[in-house]
Design an enzyme around this catalytic site. Structure first.
Site, PDB file in Angstrom:
ATOM      1  N   CYS A 161      13.904  10.627   7.194  1.00 51.66           N
ATOM      2  CA  CYS A 161      13.973  10.012   8.532  1.00 51.66           C
ATOM      3  C   CYS A 161      15.376  10.046   9.123  1.00 51.66           C
ATOM      4  O   CYS A 161      15.529  10.123  10.338  1.00 51.66           O
ATOM      5  CB  CYS A 161      13.465   8.586   8.458  1.00 51.66           C
ATOM      6  N   GLU A 182      10.218   0.367  10.159  1.00 51.65           N
ATOM      7  CA  GLU A 182      11.202   1.442   9.949  1.00 51.65           C
ATOM      8  C   GLU A 182      10.483   2.748  10.252  1.00 51.65           C
ATOM      9  O   GLU A 182       9.685   3.220   9.442  1.00 51.65           O
ATOM     10  CB  GLU A 182      11.698   1.444   8.496  1.00 51.65           C
ATOM     11  N   LYS A 194       0.846  -1.201   0.000  1.00 50.34           N
ATOM     12  CA  LYS A 194       0.000   0.000   0.000  1.00 50.34           C
ATOM     13  C   LYS A 194       0.883   1.253   0.000  1.00 50.34           C
ATOM     14  O   LYS A 194       1.605   1.510   0.967  1.00 50.34           O
ATOM     15  CB  LYS A 194      -0.892   0.044   1.248  1.00 50.34           C
ATOM     16  N   GLU A 209      10.817  14.809  16.127  1.00 51.45           N
ATOM     17  CA  GLU A 209      11.055  14.808  14.686  1.00 51.45           C
ATOM     18  C   GLU A 209      10.193  15.897  14.044  1.00 51.45           C
ATOM     19  O   GLU A 209       8.970  15.788  14.028  1.00 51.45           O
ATOM     20  CB  GLU A 209      10.680  13.434  14.117  1.00 51.45           C
TER      21      GLU A 209
HETATM   22  P1  NAD Z   1       2.603   7.820   8.298  1.00 49.24           P
HETATM   23  O1  NAD Z   1       2.887   6.926   9.442  1.00 49.24           O
HETATM   24  O2  NAD Z   1       1.579   8.860   8.454  1.00 49.24           O
HETATM   25  O3  NAD Z   1       2.158   6.968   7.025  1.00 49.24           O
HETATM   26  C1  NAD Z   1       2.982   5.921   6.535  1.00 49.24           C
HETATM   27  C2  NAD Z   1       2.086   4.867   5.917  1.00 49.24           C
HETATM   28  O4  NAD Z   1       1.359   4.240   6.960  1.00 49.24           O
HETATM   29  C3  NAD Z   1       1.058   5.434   4.950  1.00 49.24           C
HETATM   30  O5  NAD Z   1       0.928   4.562   3.842  1.00 49.24           O
HETATM   31  C4  NAD Z   1      -0.215   5.455   5.773  1.00 49.24           C
HETATM   32  O6  NAD Z   1      -1.391   5.360   5.003  1.00 49.24           O
HETATM   33  C5  NAD Z   1      -0.025   4.219   6.636  1.00 49.24           C
HETATM   34  N1  NAD Z   1      -0.774   4.186   7.890  1.00 49.24           N
HETATM   35  C6  NAD Z   1      -1.167   5.232   8.650  1.00 49.24           C
HETATM   36  N2  NAD Z   1      -1.874   4.784   9.718  1.00 49.24           N
HETATM   37  C7  NAD Z   1      -1.903   3.429   9.628  1.00 49.24           C
HETATM   38  C8  NAD Z   1      -2.491   2.392  10.405  1.00 49.24           C
HETATM   39  N3  NAD Z   1      -3.206   2.662  11.510  1.00 49.24           N
HETATM   40  N4  NAD Z   1      -2.312   1.114  10.021  1.00 49.24           N
HETATM   41  C9  NAD Z   1      -1.581   0.823   8.919  1.00 49.24           C
HETATM   42  N5  NAD Z   1      -1.047   1.751   8.119  1.00 49.24           N
HETATM   43  C10 NAD Z   1      -1.191   3.051   8.468  1.00 49.24           C
HETATM   44  O7  NAD Z   1       4.003   8.424   7.863  1.00 49.24           O
HETATM   45  P2  NAD Z   1       4.267   9.477   6.728  1.00 49.24           P
HETATM   46  O8  NAD Z   1       3.824  10.811   7.229  1.00 49.24           O
HETATM   47  O9  NAD Z   1       3.752   8.969   5.434  1.00 49.24           O
HETATM   48  O10 NAD Z   1       5.875   9.415   6.645  1.00 49.24           O
HETATM   49  C11 NAD Z   1       6.686  10.122   7.496  1.00 49.24           C
HETATM   50  C12 NAD Z   1       7.197   9.226   8.612  1.00 49.24           C
HETATM   51  O11 NAD Z   1       7.860   8.086   8.072  1.00 49.24           O
HETATM   52  C13 NAD Z   1       8.252   9.941   9.457  1.00 49.24           C
HETATM   53  O12 NAD Z   1       8.067   9.652  10.813  1.00 49.24           O
HETATM   54  C14 NAD Z   1       9.552   9.339   8.937  1.00 49.24           C
HETATM   55  O13 NAD Z   1      10.626   9.421   9.846  1.00 49.24           O
HETATM   56  C15 NAD Z   1       9.142   7.941   8.658  1.00 49.24           C
HETATM   57  N6  NAD Z   1      10.088   7.318   7.723  1.00 49.24           N
HETATM   58  C16 NAD Z   1      10.972   6.396   8.196  1.00 49.24           C
HETATM   59  C17 NAD Z   1      11.918   5.817   7.342  1.00 49.24           C
HETATM   60  C18 NAD Z   1      12.913   4.803   7.822  1.00 49.24           C
HETATM   61  O14 NAD Z   1      13.592   4.213   6.996  1.00 49.24           O
HETATM   62  N7  NAD Z   1      13.040   4.577   9.120  1.00 49.24           N
HETATM   63  C19 NAD Z   1      11.929   6.199   6.003  1.00 49.24           C
HETATM   64  C20 NAD Z   1      11.008   7.141   5.559  1.00 49.24           C
HETATM   65  C21 NAD Z   1      10.086   7.699   6.426  1.00 49.24           C
END
Ligand code: NAD
Length: 463
Positions: A267, A233, A159, A365
Site C-alpha cells: 500500500c 487503512e 477475519k 493503485e
Molecule cells: P480487499 O479489500 O479486497 O480485501 C481486504 C479484506 O476485506 C479481506 O479480508 C476481504 O475478505 C475483506 N472484505 C472484502 N469485502 C468486504 C466487505 N464488503 N465487508 C467486509 N470485509 C470485506 O483488499 P485486498 O485485495 O485483500 O488487499 C489489497 C488492498 O489493501 C490494497 O488496496 C492495499 O493498498 C490495501 N492495503 C492497505 C494497507 C494500509 O496499511 N493502508 C496495508 C495493506 C494493504
C-alpha cells in the site's frame, strides 16, 4: 533516450515442499479457545484460563517458530523468503512494542476545572474489536491489529483474507495457550459475508479494516447502522518527488526497493515518480539499471529471489491490463511492460516513462511491480501534482537542500512523508492515511489510543 530492457530472470521451483502436511494448522475457525468447524463442533483446544499472559510472551512464541511461519507465509502468498522473513520478524517486534506501550499510556493531569470538582481521565478498552485484513502481508497486518487491540485490553474477532488464512491460523494455534479462551478469535470466509457480518454485528464495538477502498466503503456503511467506531487503512498511490538537487543514484536505489518490495503489492509502495525535467533522463537511466537486476521466482527458487508472482490469476490480469492500457495511452516501457512467459503469475518489473499527468497509470493503485515516471518544472508544480490523487497514505521527497526537506513535507497531504527514504517503517511510529486512504493509525502509541475510549470522571469533593 533508449534503454535496453534486459529479460528478467525467473528461478523455477525446487521439488521439496515448503511446508509438510503435519505443519499445517487446522483449516477452520478458532473461537473461544478452540478450532471449530462451520457447524460449531470443536476440533482441538489449547487455550488456558490464565489471564496473565502478555503480548511479550506472544513475541517470543513467534520468534521460536519463525522458520515455520516464514515458510507458511511464502506458501500462502508466493512471496520470496526474504520478504516473509521481514514480515515475521516485524510481527514479533510489533507484539513486543505493544506489550510495553500498553504500560505507558499518558493522560492529562487530574485537576479542578470546576470549583469543588476534581476531574480524572480514565483510558478504557473499547470492548470487542472486529478486524478484517488483506492478503499482501497476512500475519504482519494481523499482528499490527492484534498487538495494540490486546494491549489496550480488548478482545477481538479477526477475519484473514480468504486467499491467505494459513499463517494466521498457525499463529493462533501456536499461541493458544498464552491467552484466556475467547480473547482472540479467528473466523475465516469471504468479505461480503463474514467481513460484512463483523461490520454490522451489534456486539462488535469497533471494526478495523485494512484493505481496498471499496471494502472500506462497505465496512463504513455497514458500521454506520449500529454507529460502531471504524478504523480504516486503505489503498495508496505514493508519489516520489525527485528534485534536481537530489542524489539521483540514492533515489534510484530507493525506488528499486520501495516500488517493488513484495512485487509492488504494497500500500505504501513508491510507485509514482515525479522528477524534475532536468534530472529525468539520468534518473530514468539509473532506475532502469536498478530494476533490470531483479531476480524473480518461486519462494524455493534460491536465496537470490527478490520478487514473487502476483497473488492470484485475477490480480495478474488486473495488473497486466493496467500495463496494456498505460502503454496504449502513450506510456513508454523502459524496463518490462508485460507479463513474463512461463508458469506462474509473474509480471516483469516495469518502469514506465512519459506517463501523462492525470492518466489512469498516474492516478490509480496498480498494486503490482510497476513504477511510473512523470516530469515537473517547479517545486510548486511538483507538490501540487503530488497531492492530485484520491489517496493520502505515503509520499517521499528526495533532495539535498535542508530547507526544502523541512518545508516540502508540510505541503504534502499524506499520512507519512519520508525525506531521502521510502518505506522505512518501525513499530514506534504511526502508520495510516488521509483522504481516500482512510483514517485511524496502525503501529505506535497512536494505534493503542485508537483501540481505547476516554472516560471523564468528575468528583464533587465539596460535599
Ligand atoms: P480487499 O479489500 O479486497 O480485501 C481486504 C479484506 O476485506 C479481506 O479480508 C476481504 O475478505 C475483506 N472484505 C472484502 N469485502 C468486504 C466487505 N464488503 N465487508 C467486509 N470485509 C470485506 O483488499 P485486498 O485485495 O485483500 O488487499 C489489497 C488492498 O489493501 C490494497 O488496496 C492495499 O493498498 C490495501 N492495503 C492497505 C494497507 C494500509 O496499511 N493502508 C496495508 C495493506 C494493504
Amino acid at each position: 533516450m533508449t534503454v535496453t530492457t534486459e529479460p528478467a530472470i525467473v528461478r523455477g521451483e525446487s521439488t521439496s515442499p515448503l511446508v509438510t502436511a503435519e505443519e499445517f494448522p487446522p483449516l477452520t475457525h478458532f473461537i473461544d479457545g478452540a478450532f471449530v468447524g462451520g457447524a460449531g463442533e470443536s476440533s482441538s483446544s489449547g487455550a488456558t484460563s490464565d489471564a496473565s499472559a502478555a503480548p511479550t510472551t506472544i513475541a517470543d512464541r513467534v520468534e521460536e517458530n519463525a522458520d515455520l511461519l516464514i515458510r507458511l507465509e511464502s506458501l500462502n502468498t508466493g512471496k520470496p523468503r526474504v520478504v516473509s522473513e521481514d514480515d515475521i520478524s516485524m510481527s514479533a517486534d510489533v507484539f513486543r512494542f505493544a506489550a510495553g506501550a500498553g504500560r505507558a499510556f499518558t493522560e492529562m493531569g487530574s485537576g479542578d476545572y470546576v470549583e469543588g470538582h476534581t476531574s480524572v481521565i480514565l483510558r478504557e478498552p473499547v470492548g470487542v474489536v472486529g478486524v478484517v485484513v488483506p492478503w499482501n502481508y497476512p500475519l504482519l497486518i494481523a499482528a499490527w491489529k492484534i498487538g495494540p487491540v490486546l494491549a489496550a485490553g480488548n478482545t477481538l474477532v479477526l477475519k484473514p483474507s480468504e486467499q491467505t488464512p494459513l499463517s494466521t491460523l498457525k499463529f493462533v494455534e501456536l499461541i493458544a495457550d498464552l491467552l484466556p479462551a475467547g480473547v482472540l478469535n479467528i473466523v475465516t470466509g469471504l468479505g461480503p459475508s463474514v467481513g460484512a457480518r463483523l461490520s454490522s454485528h451489534p456486539d462488535i464495538d469497533l471494526i478495523a479494516l485494512t484493505g481496498s477502498v471499496p471494502s472500506g466503503q462497505a465496512v463504513a456503511t455497514a458500521a454506520g447502522q449500529s454507529l460502531k467506531r471504524v478504523h480504516l487503512e486503505l489503498g495508496g498511490k505514493a508519489p516520489v518527488i525527485v528534485f534536481d538537487d537530489a542524489d539521483l543514484q540514492a533515489a534510484a536505489e530507493g525506488v528499486r526497493e520501495a516500488g517493488f518490495w513484495n512485487s509492488g503489492q504494497e500500500c505504501g509502495a513508491g510507485t509514482r515518480v515525479l522528477v524534475h525535467s532536468s534530472a529525468a533522463e539520468e534518473f530514468t537511466r539509473l532506475l532502469a539499471e536498478q530494476v533490470s537486476s531483479y531476480v524473480l521466482g518461486d519462494p524455493r527458487g534460491g536465496d537470490d529471489v527478490e520478487l514473487g508472482p502476483m497473488i492470484s490469476e485475477a490480480h495478474f490480469e488486473r495488473v497486466t491490463s493496467f500495463l496494456d492500457r498505460a502503454i496504449a495511452d502513450g506510456a513508454r516501457p523502459v524496463v518490462g511492460g508485460a507479463a513474463l512467459e512461463g508458469p506462474g503469475f509473474f509480471v516483469a518489473p516495469t518502469v514506465l516513462a512519459d506517463v501523462a499527468p492525470g492518466s489512469e497509470a498516474s492516478q490509480h493503485e496498480i498494486f503490482g511491480p510497476v513504477v511510473t515516471i512523470e516530469t515537473f518544472e517547479t517545486e510548486d508544480e511538483a507538490l501540487t501534482r503530488a497531492n492530485e490523487v484520491s489517496y493520502g497514505l505515503a509520499a517521499s521527497v528526495w533532495t539535498k537542500d535542508a530547507a526544502r526537506s523541512l518545508d516540502a513535507p508540510r505541503h504534502l497531504d499524506f499520512g507519512t512523508v519520508w525525506v531521502n527514504s521510502h518505506l522505512a517503517l518501525a513499530a514506534e511510529v504511526p502508520w495510516g492515511g488521509f483522504k481516500g486512504s482512510g483514517y485511524g493509525r496502525d503501529l505506535s502509541i497512536y494505534a493503542l489510543n485508537d483501540f481505547t475510549r476516554t472516560k471523564h470522571v468528575q468528583i464533587n469533593h465539596s460535599r
